[in-house]
Scaffold this motif. Structure first.
Motif, mmCIF file in Angstrom:
data_model
loop_
_atom_site.group_PDB
_atom_site.id
_atom_site.type_symbol
_atom_site.label_atom_id
_atom_site.label_comp_id
_atom_site.label_asym_id
_atom_site.label_seq_id
_atom_site.Cartn_x
_atom_site.Cartn_y
_atom_site.Cartn_z
ATOM 1 N N ARG A 120 3.653 38.487 -10.161
ATOM 2 C CA ARG A 120 4.214 37.570 -8.918
ATOM 3 C C ARG A 120 5.623 37.813 -8.456
ATOM 4 N N LYS A 123 7.982 37.715 -4.324
ATOM 5 C CA LYS A 123 8.670 36.446 -3.654
ATOM 6 C C LYS A 123 9.822 36.327 -4.344
ATOM 7 N N HIS A 124 10.275 36.994 -5.454
ATOM 8 C CA HIS A 124 11.697 36.812 -6.053
ATOM 9 C C HIS A 124 12.733 37.114 -5.208
#
Length: 145
Positions: A120, A123-124
């Motif tokens: 995931r 979205k960093h």
């Protein structure tokens, strides 16, 4: 079984690198066509093995009698040392997704992978942060981390 998986992974990686190099070479050919100091249509048909005797009269070179010159990219500012420290920590947290310099460079250029998706990391805030820089430059920088 493990040796077979390692051999398969090595083969796939080699194929990936060869394809990446071929795509870069293809894009370089397009740039060379755009900047060709002559009839671009003649240059293009020559690429496919044909020969034309006269200029086309309608490409940008034939219309202007000047080769197209693409503007140079402005130099990018250096990447901060603080940012490098943060990325080292991120790599340690996500070894599977970002452990290899090529994985990190791809991620910094905004390219996802199954491993970065599982972690995931899309979205960093640093995902795609270096997308405006040449991949080779980002890869070289990542190898130095």
């Amino acid at each position: 079984r493990l040796a077979h998986a390692d051999a398969l992974a090595s083969d796939l990686f080699a194929r990936f690198l060869a394809r990446e190099e071929a795509e870069i070479a293809r894009l370089q050919q397009v740039l060379e066509l755009i900047e060709h100091p002559g009839c671009q249509v003649n240059k293009l048909v020559e690429h496919f093995g044909e020969k034309r005797q006269k200029p086309c009269g309608h490409c940008s070179y034939c219309r202007t009698k000047k080769p197209t010159v693409l503007p140079a990219l402005p130099p990018a500012p250096p990447i901060s040392a603080e940012w490098a420290d943060e990325l080292r920590g991120l790599r340690q947290l996500h070894q599977q997704a970002l452990g290899d310099p090529r994985q990190l460079a791809r991620w910094l250029c905004g390219l996802t992978s199954p491993a970065t998706s599982r972690a995931r990391l899309g979205k960093h805030p640093h995902f795609g942060a270096l997308e405006d820089r040449p991949f080779a430059e980002v890869l070289t920088w990542c190898k130095g981390l």
